[in-house]
Write a protein that holds these residues in place. Sequence first.
Motif, PDB file in Angstrom:
ATOM      1  N   THR A 127      10.439   1.453   7.156  1.00  0.00           N
ATOM      2  CA  THR A 127       8.760   1.755   6.093  1.00  0.00           C
ATOM      3  C   THR A 127       7.683   2.299   7.561  1.00  0.00           C
ATOM      4  N   ARG A 128       7.063   1.637   6.144  1.00  0.00           N
ATOM      5  CA  ARG A 128       5.599   2.263   6.835  1.00  0.00           C
ATOM      6  C   ARG A 128       4.593   1.322   6.309  1.00  0.00           C
ATOM      7  N   ARG A 129       3.882   0.864   6.989  1.00  0.00           N
ATOM      8  CA  ARG A 129       2.370  -0.274   6.549  1.00  0.00           C
ATOM      9  C   ARG A 129       1.399   0.613   6.786  1.00  0.00           C
ATOM     10  N   GLU A 134       3.000  -1.707   2.436  1.00  0.00           N
ATOM     11  CA  GLU A 134       4.319  -1.479   2.694  1.00  0.00           C
ATOM     12  C   GLU A 134       5.260  -0.370   1.531  1.00  0.00           C
ATOM     13  N   TRP A 135       5.807   0.735   2.415  1.00  0.00           N
ATOM     14  CA  TRP A 135       6.107   2.094   1.549  1.00  0.00           C
ATOM     15  C   TRP A 135       7.326   2.580   2.183  1.00  0.00           C
ATOM     16  N   ALA A 145       9.404  11.371   1.882  1.00  0.00           N
ATOM     17  CA  ALA A 145       8.546  11.064   0.523  1.00  0.00           C
ATOM     18  C   ALA A 145       8.638   9.526   1.320  1.00  0.00           C
ATOM     19  N   LEU A 146       7.410   8.951   1.076  1.00  0.00           N
ATOM     20  CA  LEU A 146       6.742   7.395   1.035  1.00  0.00           C
ATOM     21  C   LEU A 146       7.282   6.609  -0.282  1.00  0.00           C
ATOM     22  N   VAL A 147       7.629   5.562  -0.468  1.00  0.00           N
ATOM     23  CA  VAL A 147       8.145   5.220  -1.910  1.00  0.00           C
ATOM     24  C   VAL A 147       7.518   3.649  -1.848  1.00  0.00           C
ATOM     25  N   ARG A 148       6.656   3.589  -3.061  1.00  0.00           N
ATOM     26  CA  ARG A 148       6.127   1.825  -3.152  1.00  0.00           C
ATOM     27  C   ARG A 148       6.671   1.939  -4.485  1.00  0.00           C
ATOM     28  N   LYS A 149       7.240   0.329  -4.802  1.00  0.00           N
ATOM     29  CA  LYS A 149       7.790  -0.678  -5.622  1.00  0.00           C
ATOM     30  C   LYS A 149       6.466  -1.611  -6.488  1.00  0.00           C
ATOM     31  N   GLU A 150       5.824  -1.376  -6.890  1.00  0.00           N
ATOM     32  CA  GLU A 150       5.576  -2.940  -7.135  1.00  0.00           C
ATOM     33  C   GLU A 150       5.976  -2.891  -8.900  1.00  0.00           C
ATOM     34  N   ALA A 170      -1.197   8.733   1.299  1.00  0.00           N
ATOM     35  CA  ALA A 170      -0.629   7.495   1.408  1.00  0.00           C
ATOM     36  C   ALA A 170      -2.507   6.627   1.642  1.00  0.00           C
ATOM     37  N   ALA A 171      -2.898   7.019   2.917  1.00  0.00           N
ATOM     38  CA  ALA A 171      -3.974   6.096   3.099  1.00  0.00           C
ATOM     39  C   ALA A 171      -5.438   6.568   2.431  1.00  0.00           C
ATOM     40  N   ALA A 172      -5.681   7.667   1.547  1.00  0.00           N
ATOM     41  CA  ALA A 172      -6.379   8.109   0.629  1.00  0.00           C
ATOM     42  C   ALA A 172      -6.347   7.438  -0.888  1.00  0.00           C
ATOM     43  N   LEU A 173      -5.150   6.726  -0.586  1.00  0.00           N
ATOM     44  CA  LEU A 173      -4.939   6.598  -2.868  1.00  0.00           C
ATOM     45  C   LEU A 173      -6.149   5.484  -3.121  1.00  0.00           C
ATOM     46  N   ARG A 174      -6.646   5.575  -4.113  1.00  0.00           N
ATOM     47  CA  ARG A 174      -6.946   4.616  -5.024  1.00  0.00           C
ATOM     48  C   ARG A 174      -6.475   4.325  -5.853  1.00  0.00           C
TER      49      ARG A 174
END
Length: 190
Positions: A127-129, A134-135, A145-150, A170-174
Amino acid sequence: MAGRNGKNKTARNMLLSLAVTIPVAGTGYLLLPHEGSGRDPVRTVAYQVEVASARRAAPYPVVAPEGLGADWRATSVWYRQERGGGKVWHLGFIDPDTEYVQIEQSDGPAEDFIEDSTQHAEPTKGTRRIGDTEWQRYEGEKYDALVRKERGVTTVIAGTASERRLTEMAAALRNGKPAQKPLQDGKPKS
């Protein structure tokens, strides 16, 4: 004599055809782009209007990057209802290394959506924080890919780009929602 006259007409017609065809072909060659012409074949798109529209329509917080450099070029954008029932947001980019990165979100069934968005990549144990999120890392033959389930939404950042570029995206997402000011005595803090 009739046979001779026919042969002359055939040769004459062929020469006339060549006289017309060669200049047209030459003009086409000069005007159409070809490899090494120095022209950039990547067609970019503006996506701000589509982001605003998707944020109004989607039942989940739609994400888009903010603060990426000009060397990140948006190439595709759409929001639509999928057959499986989910509403899908898509935004594709060419990164500074000329690799592909896409952001996709859906409120439909997560597993099928992840498989399609990652081009059948498999989850890794890693995973990657990134920031406070957490992705899950995925690796595949075509895309990583990086995946995030919410709750209510799955977000996938996938593509041919390096893990470094996926992380940068991922860091740029808003999500476009204004930050809530803390309350002080029941009133928003100024």
